[in-house]
Design an enzyme around this catalytic site. Sequence first.
Site, PDB file in Angstrom:
ATOM      1  N   GLY A 171       0.785  -1.237   0.000  1.00 14.59           N
ATOM      2  CA  GLY A 171       0.000   0.000   0.000  1.00 14.59           C
ATOM      3  C   GLY A 171       0.812   1.279   0.000  1.00 14.59           C
ATOM      4  N   GLU A 195       4.330  -6.532   1.384  1.00 13.65           N
ATOM      5  CA  GLU A 195       3.851  -6.862   0.044  1.00 13.65           C
ATOM      6  C   GLU A 195       3.664  -5.631  -0.835  1.00 13.65           C
ATOM      7  OE1 GLU A 195       0.936 -10.600   1.124  1.00 13.65           O
ATOM      8  OE2 GLU A 195       0.142  -8.580   1.375  1.00 13.65           O
ATOM      9  N   PRO A 196       4.738  -4.975  -1.217  1.00  6.56           N
ATOM     10  CA  PRO A 196       4.565  -3.837  -2.109  1.00  6.56           C
ATOM     11  C   PRO A 196       4.194  -4.296  -3.521  1.00  6.56           C
ATOM     12  CG  PRO A 196       6.898  -4.232  -1.703  1.00  6.56           C
ATOM     13  CD  PRO A 196       6.142  -5.229  -0.866  1.00  6.56           C
ATOM     14  N   ARG A 212       2.368  -1.670  -6.207  1.00  4.95           N
ATOM     15  CA  ARG A 212       2.496  -0.419  -6.962  1.00  4.95           C
ATOM     16  C   ARG A 212       3.884   0.222  -6.823  1.00  4.95           C
ATOM     17  NH1 ARG A 212      -2.208   2.780  -7.412  1.00  4.95           N
ATOM     18  NH2 ARG A 212      -2.998   1.658  -5.633  1.00  4.95           N
ATOM     19  N   CYS A 214     -16.664   3.067 -26.784  1.00  2.00           N
ATOM     20  CA  CYS A 214     -17.987   3.673 -26.910  1.00  2.00           C
ATOM     21  C   CYS A 214     -18.541   3.933 -25.521  1.00  2.00           C
ATOM     22  CB  CYS A 214     -18.906   2.749 -27.674  1.00  2.00           C
ATOM     23  SG  CYS A 214     -18.362   2.597 -29.353  1.00  2.00           S
TER      24      CYS A 214
HETATM   25  N1  LLP Z   1      -1.327  -6.948  -0.295  1.00  4.71           N
HETATM   26  C1  LLP Z   1      -2.652  -7.085  -0.375  1.00  4.71           C
HETATM   27  C2  LLP Z   1      -3.313  -8.073   0.478  1.00  4.71           C
HETATM   28  C3  LLP Z   1      -3.395  -6.290  -1.249  1.00  4.71           C
HETATM   29  O1  LLP Z   1      -4.716  -6.417  -1.295  1.00  4.71           O
HETATM   30  C4  LLP Z   1      -2.722  -5.347  -2.069  1.00  4.71           C
HETATM   31  C5  LLP Z   1      -3.465  -4.525  -3.009  1.00  4.71           C
HETATM   32  C6  LLP Z   1      -1.327  -5.248  -1.972  1.00  4.71           C
HETATM   33  C7  LLP Z   1      -0.652  -6.058  -1.064  1.00  4.71           C
HETATM   34  C8  LLP Z   1      -0.516  -4.305  -2.802  1.00  4.71           C
HETATM   35  O2  LLP Z   1      -0.893  -2.979  -2.629  1.00  4.71           O
HETATM   36  P1  LLP Z   1       0.008  -1.846  -3.341  1.00  4.71           P
HETATM   37  O3  LLP Z   1       1.380  -1.900  -2.715  1.00  4.71           O
HETATM   38  O4  LLP Z   1       0.059  -2.165  -4.790  1.00  4.71           O
HETATM   39  O5  LLP Z   1      -0.726  -0.596  -3.071  1.00  4.71           O
HETATM   40  N2  LLP Z   1      -6.564  -1.437  -8.475  1.00  4.71           N
HETATM   41  C9  LLP Z   1      -6.218  -0.418  -7.493  1.00  4.71           C
HETATM   42  C10 LLP Z   1      -5.336  -0.966  -6.414  1.00  4.71           C
HETATM   43  C11 LLP Z   1      -5.972  -2.126  -5.682  1.00  4.71           C
HETATM   44  C12 LLP Z   1      -5.041  -2.676  -4.650  1.00  4.71           C
HETATM   45  C13 LLP Z   1      -5.571  -3.955  -4.121  1.00  4.71           C
HETATM   46  N3  LLP Z   1      -4.736  -4.597  -3.162  1.00  4.71           N
HETATM   47  C14 LLP Z   1      -5.541   0.748  -8.203  1.00  4.71           C
HETATM   48  O6  LLP Z   1      -5.422   0.710  -9.431  1.00  4.71           O
HETATM   49  O7  LLP Z   1      -5.180   1.731  -7.577  1.00  4.71           O
END
Ligand code: LLP
Length: 432
Positions: free
Chosen positions: A249, A291-292, A294, A362
């Site tokens: 996150g 768990e990165p 993004r 569309c």
């Molecule tokens: N761990 C778990 C359990 C998660 O649900 C997620 C993301 C992550 C790690 C990784 O999060 P990150 O580091 O990528 O923020 N589609 C949305 C993002 C949904 C994220 C869902 N879970 C977007 O495009 O912003």
Amino acid sequence: MFISENLGVNHLGNLTICGADVVDLAKKYGTPLYVLDENLIIKNCNRFNDAIDKYYNGHGLVCYASKAFSCREIYRLIKGQDMGVDAVSLGEMYTALSVGFPAKKMHLHGNNKTIEELKFALENNIGRIVVDNFCELKDLNRLAGQMNLCAKIILRVKPGIDAHTHEFIKTGQIDSKFGFAIETGEAMEALKLALKLENIRLKGAHCHIGSQIFDSRPFALAAQVMAKYSKDVKDKTGIEFDELNLGGGFGVKYTQKDDPLECEEYVKAICLSLAQKCREYGLKLPFLIIEPGRSLIASAGITLYTVGNIKTIPNVRKYVAVDGGMTDNPRYALYKSEYEVIVANKANLEKSEVVTIAGKCCESGDLIGENIALQVAQPGDILAVCATGAYNYSMASNYNRNLKPAVVMVKDAKSRVIVQRETLEDLIRNDL
Ligand code: LLP
């Protein structure tokens, strides 16, 4: 000058990524095109790995949340960095295993895993199954029993933290479809059941408080809440967790308005808070998983489009239409996500216009962005949308029977295709 450190301008005035001229890439591979910078992905992985070494004595594992971007080559790359993977479906597990990703370094997530997914995870010895709910816990116990196996699990809990981010991507609060709530006692009840079930081996707990978070405090708080939960578990059951998975996150910069912390700052906040609370509670330091998704890959990617028509509606707006849209980047339609956009063949010129960038679907809401500062664009120009490495390709669709773009990886200015462009035959392959 640009949003991501890997972007530049060459002597022709063209945008470059990792030293490669993106106008050349568009010519060579066609548009729309996803481009990823391998050097930057590796650098990001190293930064997270080093931060775990520095702030937690290396007693942890960085698992790439592959929902951000999943294909065979990315799993090869992540494997090469000695990292783990957070997989969330049969498809992600299968893709990772297809390139020999070590199953024991994989965590299976999901709020509604199918029986097929659970069986697959057990058969393939996926390292941890992150159990989300009571039904799953019982199903898993039954399946593992039938297969004569023991399921190694961690429990997904809701630490009840309301991280400030887009509402659709908040997951840590009580009203969430993910996990067991700590504050209602549900998480303790789940834990007691897990300890009773014969074919379940409980290793720890997991939380994930949301995505695109710019502040380290919610992460520190989550680490504290998880340490407290660990202490309560020890007090009530005598069991001490081996590991904690505190999710991902960590925010990234999409536009000049965004001001995320350096990734080391997030890791530091988590590690220090966790270590401090464990000391205070007399707990052993759990193995720490983060768990990165993004933050490992967003800034390493751009999407290239060719400008088609330009429509000026006097006193209203100017639309610049591109040959892709919500099918390759649904994030504006879903979250009104903002991006920096550059006319790649005019990257040295000033952005003198404000336009709306429309896709070709569309659907009126099919936009890449509104009120975007841009160089004066003309039909045939190449547009680069920056920081699209995460949640673009992985959320792409075939709406309107558009073909999914190719993905090209650039390393030291050299490019190679890592996912081929879909073909019309691909589109009708499963149609009877
Ligand atoms: N761990 C778990 C359990 C998660 O649900 C997620 C993301 C992550 C790690 C990784 O999060 P990150 O580091 O990528 O923020 N589609 C949305 C993002 C949904 C994220 C869902 N879970 C977007 O495009 O912003």
